[in-house]
Design an enzyme around this catalytic site. Structure first.
Site, short mmCIF file in Angstrom:
data_model
loop_
_atom_site.label_atom_id
_atom_site.label_comp_id
_atom_site.label_asym_id
_atom_site.label_seq_id
_atom_site.Cartn_x
_atom_site.Cartn_y
_atom_site.Cartn_z
N GLU A 98 -33.50 68.82 63.07
CA GLU A 98 -34.38 69.92 62.65
C GLU A 98 -35.20 69.57 61.42
O GLU A 98 -35.05 70.18 60.37
CB GLU A 98 -33.55 71.18 62.39
CG GLU A 98 -32.94 71.73 63.64
CD GLU A 98 -32.41 73.16 63.49
OE1 GLU A 98 -32.53 73.73 62.40
OE2 GLU A 98 -31.88 73.68 64.49
N GLU A 147 -27.66 71.40 70.00
CA GLU A 147 -26.98 72.57 69.42
C GLU A 147 -27.21 73.75 70.34
O GLU A 147 -28.35 73.99 70.76
CB GLU A 147 -27.55 72.92 68.04
CG GLU A 147 -26.90 72.17 66.92
CD GLU A 147 -27.51 72.46 65.55
OE1 GLU A 147 -27.73 73.64 65.23
OE2 GLU A 147 -27.76 71.48 64.84
C1 GAL Z 1 -29.17 74.94 63.00
C2 GAL Z 1 -28.80 73.75 62.13
C3 GAL Z 1 -27.31 73.70 61.87
C4 GAL Z 1 -26.83 75.03 61.42
C5 GAL Z 1 -27.12 76.04 62.51
C6 GAL Z 1 -26.55 77.41 62.25
O1 GAL Z 1 -30.50 75.27 62.84
O2 GAL Z 1 -29.21 72.56 62.73
O3 GAL Z 1 -27.03 72.73 60.90
O4 GAL Z 1 -27.45 75.34 60.22
O5 GAL Z 1 -28.51 76.12 62.66
O6 GAL Z 1 -27.14 78.07 61.20
#
Ligand code: GAL
Length: 863
Positions: free
Chosen positions: A454, A529
Site C-alpha cells: 500500500e 489482504e
Molecule cells: C491495510 C494495511 C494493513 C492494516 C490494515 C487494517 O490497509 O495494509 O497493514 O493497516 O489495512 O487497517
C-alpha cells in the site's frame, strides 16, 4: 538457578564448560541436524546482557559515546569510543536481561503515545524511554587467534549502533533485517571482550506495534580463516517432470581471511531428514588470495526426492566442508527443501505440480505478554495454531520476520509470502530487500516475495510502476526461482499493478478485481489482504464506550469485508491463487475504529493470546478438512430473559437445526462459506445445534447457561516442556462453575505465583482496551480474565529439569494450580552465565523510568 560447576558438567559435558564460563551457549541453529562442528561454532549469545535506558535528546543522560570534552571520538580514532560504548564503562548498576528482549512491552500505556503502536510510552514524545543501551561481556580463548569471528543480530528495533571493545562496528537502521559484524581484528584473545549496542526506537518504521531493543537472538560465529561467507550458500532445485530425481544446484561464496593464498576444495553432502546421505560431491582446485571471496558453483542429483509441502514438510541438509591441505577450515549446514512452484494467471498457484489454494493469513510479530520478544517455542506454537485453523500460508506483514519464523514454517509446513519493509530504490531500501533475500532464499516455505505494501503516494501512478519494476528486477538478480508481488490498495489497472509480476489485491472492495484480470490476463493474482472485519472475542452486544464490538462477522467498516464474503470471493475465482486474511491474530497497535484506551487491533480471527474468536471456526469449517459445527454466543444472559439473542452457527454440514431446552427453533440450510442465524428469546438452559448431512445428524454443538464462578482452572496444550530456557507453556486461565463448566463472561482478577524451574514471562487476556501490564514489574503477576479467559506464559529455565507449579488465586473462588514438567525432551544445550549474579538474573523487572540510569557518574560524560 543454582547450578554448581559439577552439576553443569553433568548437564553439559566438560566440553561446553569453557563456553559456559565465556558466557556463551553452544546452540545448534534450529535447522541444524547434528552437533556443532568444532570448526564452525555458532554460539547463542542471549543471556546476561546489561540493559539501561539512555536518552534520545539529552547526551548527558545517554552514556555519551562521543563526548565534546574529548577531542577524539570513535570516528576520528579507531577504538576511541567513550561512555557506554567503551570497554571500561562500569555497567554493574544496569539491569540484567536475557534476549530476546523488548523494552516497549514493559513500558506503561500513555494516552500521549502512538495510536498505531498501541499507546506505549515510547517514541519522540518520550525521549527518556526511547533509547536503550545493551552491554555484554564475553571471553575469547587464546586458541581462537587466527579464526574468523563475527557477531550476528537477528533483528534490533531499531537504528542500532554497535561497538566491540570501543571499536565502532556500524549502524543498522532497519528494525527488521538481520545483520552481522566481523569482530576478528578487534578481539582480545585470551581475555574479556565487551560488545555495546545503542538502539533508538524514537522513530517508527511501521504503523503497528514494533517493540524496542534486541528483540531477536544474537549469535557469535567462529570459523576457520577460510570460511563460507555470511549468507554464503544459495541452493536451487530442479525436479524432473516425473519427480523421480532432482538436481540440487549450489552456489557457495567462500572467503579467505587468512594471511596466505589458499588452495582448497569443497566436499559437499546432502542428507535427508532421517540422516541418510543421499548425495556427495566435491569441487577441487579452488584458490583465493588473502582477503578475497568468490562464488563457487556445483550440483548433484538426488533420486526419488521427498518433496516439501505443507502436508509433508520434508527437509534436506546440505553440508559444505572446506578443506585446505586436508585440514577442515569450515563446515556449514544449510537446510533446504525440494519442491516446485508455479504461479499462473488462469489457475492460481501450483506446488509440486498440484493446485494449492492459498488459505493465508497476515500476521505481525507480537504476542500477548511478550510483545515482540518471542521465544522460538511460541513462534512454533502460533504456526501450529494456524495450521489447526486450516491456514496454509503466512504473509510476513509488513517486514522480514525473525529467521526462526521461517524455520518454523519450513519444519511445520506453511507457505510464506516474505515481505520487504521499505519501498524505494535507494541504497538503503534495496539493501533491505537484498538482506531479506540473501538470508531467506533457501527456505522452501518461501514461495513469493513482496516488495511493498500500500504505497499510496505512488501505487496508482507511473512512479509506482517504475519503482515496482526496479525492485522486482533486483529480486530476480538475487533469486531467480520465485516471483514477486506488491500489495496494492488502489489504482488497479495503472501504476504498480501494470509492472508487478504477481498482482496483490489489498481488499477487493478497493477496485474491480475481475476488470483487472480481464485487462492483464497473463498476470497471476492473489489477495494479499482481505476481510479485516473487527470483532472482540466473547462480545455479542456492542459496547463502544469500552471499545468492544460484536463477534458476529458484521463489523466491516469502509472498504473492509466480512470474512464470509472474502472467503467466497476468492474461492469462487479459481484463476486467483487465493487470499490472505487480515489477520489471524490480533496485535498491539492499530486499535481502529477506536482510540485511547484501546491499544490492540481487533482484526484477528484470534485475540492477542491466540484464543479463537467465533470466526476462527468459519475458517476451520471451509479451509480445514474435518466436519465442524460451532454455535454461538454463550448462553449466560441473566437480565435479558425474553429478549431476542442472535444465535449463529458456522459449519460445513448441509443443514443445522437449533434447539433451546429441547424445543426445535427450526432447521436451516448452511450456505457454503456462510452461517445460519436465529433470533432466540433468551431463557436459561441448553442451546443445542445439530448438523445434518444427507438428512442425517452427523454432529452437534452445545452452549449452556452456567452457574456462578466457583473455581479457577489452569490448563495448557503442552505440559511437557524442554528445559532449554526457551520453551513455553501457554497456560489458559479460566473459572468454572460448580459443575466444572467454563463461565464465559467471567472477569475475575487473578494473581499468579510459580515454583520450580520455571518463570512467568508475561500475561495477557485479549481485551483490546486493557491497560493492565503484560509484564508485572514488581514480580507480583496478575491479570483479569476477559470474557472468561486469560493467559500466563511460563518459560523453563536453561538446564533445569523438574516440576514447575503455577498457582492461581482469585477472591471468592477456589484457587488452582497446574504442574508442568521441564525435561530434556528437546535438544537445546543451555548454560547459565556465571559472571551474572543469580539474584540479578531472576529479579523482577524494575519499572522502566529514568532511575534506570545509574547513579554513578559515567566516565567522559558530557557535563
Ligand atoms: C491495510 C494495511 C494493513 C492494516 C490494515 C487494517 O490497509 O495494509 O497493514 O493497516 O489495512 O487497517
Amino acid at each position: 538457578m543454582m547450578v554448581t560447576i559439577n552439576a553443569m558438567k553433568r548437564i553439559l559435558g566438560a566440553a561446553c564448560l569453557a563456553l559456559a564460563l565465556a558466557g556463551l551457549v553452544p546452540v545448534m541453529r534450529a535447522q541444524s541436524a547434528s552437533a556443532p562442528s568444532p570448526v564452525r561454532e555458532q554460539l547463542l549469545m542471549d543471556e546476561g546482557w546489561r540493559f539501561a535506558l539512555g536518552h534520545a535528546t539529552d547526551a548527558s543522560r545517554d552514556f555519551d559515546p562521543a563526548p565534546l570534552s574529548d577531542s577524539f571520538n570513535y570516528f576520528s580514532k579507531a577504538g576511541r569510543a567513550s561512555g557506554a560504548a567503551s570497554a571500561k564503562f562500569d555497567d554493574s548498576g544496569w539491569r540484567v536481561v536475557d534476549l530476546p528482549h523488548d523494552w516497549a512491552v514493559e513500558l506503561p500505556f500513555d494516552a500521549r503515545g502512538s495510536h498505531s503502536h498501541g499507546y506505549k510510552a515510547l517514541g519522540k514524545v518520550f525521549p527518556e524511554n526511547s533509547v536503550g543501551w545493551y552491554r555484554r561481556k564475553f571471553f575469547i580463548p587464546k586458541e581462537d587467534l587466527g579464526r574468523h569471528i563475527e557477531v550476528e543480530f537477528g533483528g534490533v528495533f531499531r537504528d542500532s549502533q554497535v561497538w566491540v571493545n570501543g571499536f565502532y562496528l556500524g549502524r543498522h537502521s532497519s528494525g527488521y533485517t538481520s545483520f552481522a559484524y566481523d569482530l576478528t581484528d578487534y578481539l582480545d584473545y585470551g581475555g574479556e571482550n565487551v560488545i555495546a549496542v545503542r538502539t533508538d526506537a524514537s522513530l517508527e518504521e511501521g504503523w503497528f506495534y514494533e517493540g524496542a531493543g534486541i528483540y531477536r537472538h544474537v549469535w557469535l560465529t567462529k570459523t576457520g580463516a577460510l570460511h563460507v561467507a555470511h549468507w554464503g550458500t544459495y541452493i536451487t532445485t530442479d525436479v524432473a517432470g516425473d519427480a523421480s530425481a532432482a538436481t540440487v544446484n549450489v552456489t557457495v561464496t567462500a572467503k579467505n581471511d587468512g594471511a596466505a593464498p589458499a588452495t582448497f576444495k569443497f566436499v559437499q553432502t546432502v542428507t535427508s531428514a532421517d540422516g541418510k546421505t543421499v548425495a556427495e560431491f566435491s569441487t577441487d582446485n579452488c584458490t583465493l588470495t588473502p582477503g578475497a571471496s568468490h562464488e563457487f558453483a556445483a550440483s548433484c542429483k538426488v533420486s526419488s526426492p521427498r518433496l516439501w509441502s505443507p502436508e509433508t514438510p520434508n527437509l534436506y541438509t546440505l553440508e559444505t566442508t572446506l578443506l585446505a591441505d586436508s585440514k577442515v577450515t569450515d563446515r556449514y549446514e544449510t537446510p533446504f527443501g525440494i519442491r516446485t512452484i508455479k504461479w499462473t494467471a488462469d489457475n492460481g498457484f501450483f506446488l509440486n505440480g498440484k493446485h494449492v489454494e492459498i488459505k493465508g493469513t497476515n500476521n505481525h510479530q507480537d504476542h500477548a505478554g511478550v510483545g515482540a520478544a518471542m521465544p522460538d517455542s511460541l513462534v512454533y506454537e502460533r504456526i501450529r495454531i494456524l495450521k489447526e485453523m486450516g491456514c496454509n500460508a503466512y504473509r510476513m506483514s509488513h517486514n522480514p520476520p525473525a529467521p526462526e519464523v521461517l524455520d518454523a514454517c519450513d519444519r511445520l509446513g506453511m507457505l510464506v509470502l516474505d515481505e520487504n519493509r521499505e519501498t524505494g530504490t535507494n541504497e538503503q531500501q534495496l539493501g533491505g530487500l537484498r538482506d531479506m533475500i540473501l538470508r531467506d532464499r533457501n527456505h522452501p516455505s518461501v514461495v513469493l516475495w513482496s516488495v511493498g505494501n500500500e504505497e499510496w503516494a505512488i501505487e496508482g501512478g507511473e512512479k509506482g510502476a517504475r519503482v515496482t519494476r526496479t525492485m522486482q528486477n533486483y529480486v530476480r538478480q538475487l533469486d531467480s526461482t520465485r516471483p514477486s508481488t506488491v500489495a496494492i490498495s488502489g489504482g488497479w489497472g495503472h501504476g504498480s499493478s501494470t509492472t508487478t509480476e504477481v498482482m496483490g489485491f489489498n481488499y477487493f472492495n478497493h477496485g474491480d478485481v475481475d476488470a483487472y484480470h480481464a485487462q492483464f490476463p497473463n498476470v497471476p493474482t492473489v489477495g494479499t489482504e482481505e476481510s479485516a472485519c473487527y470483532a472482540t472475542r466473547g462480545v455479542y452486544f456492542e459496547d463502544r464506550a469500552k471499545c468492544r464490538l460484536t463477534a458476529y462477522d458484521t463489523n466491516a467498516d469502509r472498504w473492509f469485508t466480512q470474512a464470509r464474503d472474502s472467503i467466497a470471493f476468492y474461492m469462487n475465482r479459481p484463476w486467483t491463487a487465493g487470499a490472505f486474511r487480515w489477520t489471524a491474530f490480533d496485535y498491539r497497535g492499530e486499535p481502529t475504529p477506536f482510540a485511547w484506551p484501546a491499544n490492540a487491533s481487533q482484526f484477528g480471527a484470534m485475540d492477542t493470546c491466540g484464543f479463537p474468536k467465533d470466526v476462527y471456526y468459519l475458517y476451520q469449517a471451509w479451509w480445514g478438512d474435518k466436519p465442524l459445527l460451532h454455535v454461538f454466543p454463550h448462553w449466560n444472559w441473566k437480565g435479558r430473559e425474553g429478549q431476542p439473542i442472535e444465535v449463529w452457527a458456522y459449519g460445513n454440514c448441509e443443514e443445522v437445526e437449533l434447539f433451546l431446552n429441547g424445543k426445535s427453533l427450526g432447521r436451516q440450510p448452511m450456505t457454503k462459506y456462510g452461517n445460519c442465524a436465529w433470533q432466540v428469546p433468551y431463557a436459561p438452559g441448553k442451546l443445542v445445534a445439530k448438523g445434518y448431512v444427507g438428512g442425517k445428524e452427523t454432529l452437534s454443538d452445545t452452549v449452556e447457561t452456567t452457574g456462578p464462578a466457583a473455581t479457577l482452572k489452569l490448563s495448557a496444550r503442552r505440559t511437557a516442556l524442554a528445559a532449554d530456557g526457551d520453551d513455553v507453556a501457554l497456560v489458559t486461565v479460566e473459572v468454572t462453575d460448580a459443575e466444572g463448566r467454563r463461565v464465559p463472561d467471567a472477569m475475575n482478577a487473578v494473581s499468579f505465583d510459580i515454583s520450580g524451574p520455571g518463570r512467568i514471562i508475561g500475561v495477557g487476556n485479549g481485551d483490546p482496551a486493557s491497560l493492565e501490564a503484560d509484564k508485572c514489574a514488581d514480580g507480583q503477576w496478575r491479570r483479569s480474565l476477559f470474557n472468561g479467559l486469560a493467559q500466563v506464559i511460563v518459560q523453563t529455565r536453561r538446564g533445569e529439569t523438574g516440576t514447575i507449579t503455577l498457582f492461581a488465586r482469585s477472591n471468592q473462588v477456589k484457587n488452582a494450580s497446574l504442574e508442568l514438567e521441564a525435561g530434556k525432551t528437546l535438544p537445546r544445550p543451555t548454560v547459565p552465565v556465571p559472571a551474572v549474579s543469580e539474584s540479578a538474573l531472576h529479579a523482577p523487572v524494575p519499572a522502566l523510568v529514568e532511575a534506570d540510569v545509574p547513579a554513578k557518574p559515567v566516565e567522559n560524560q558530557k557535563k
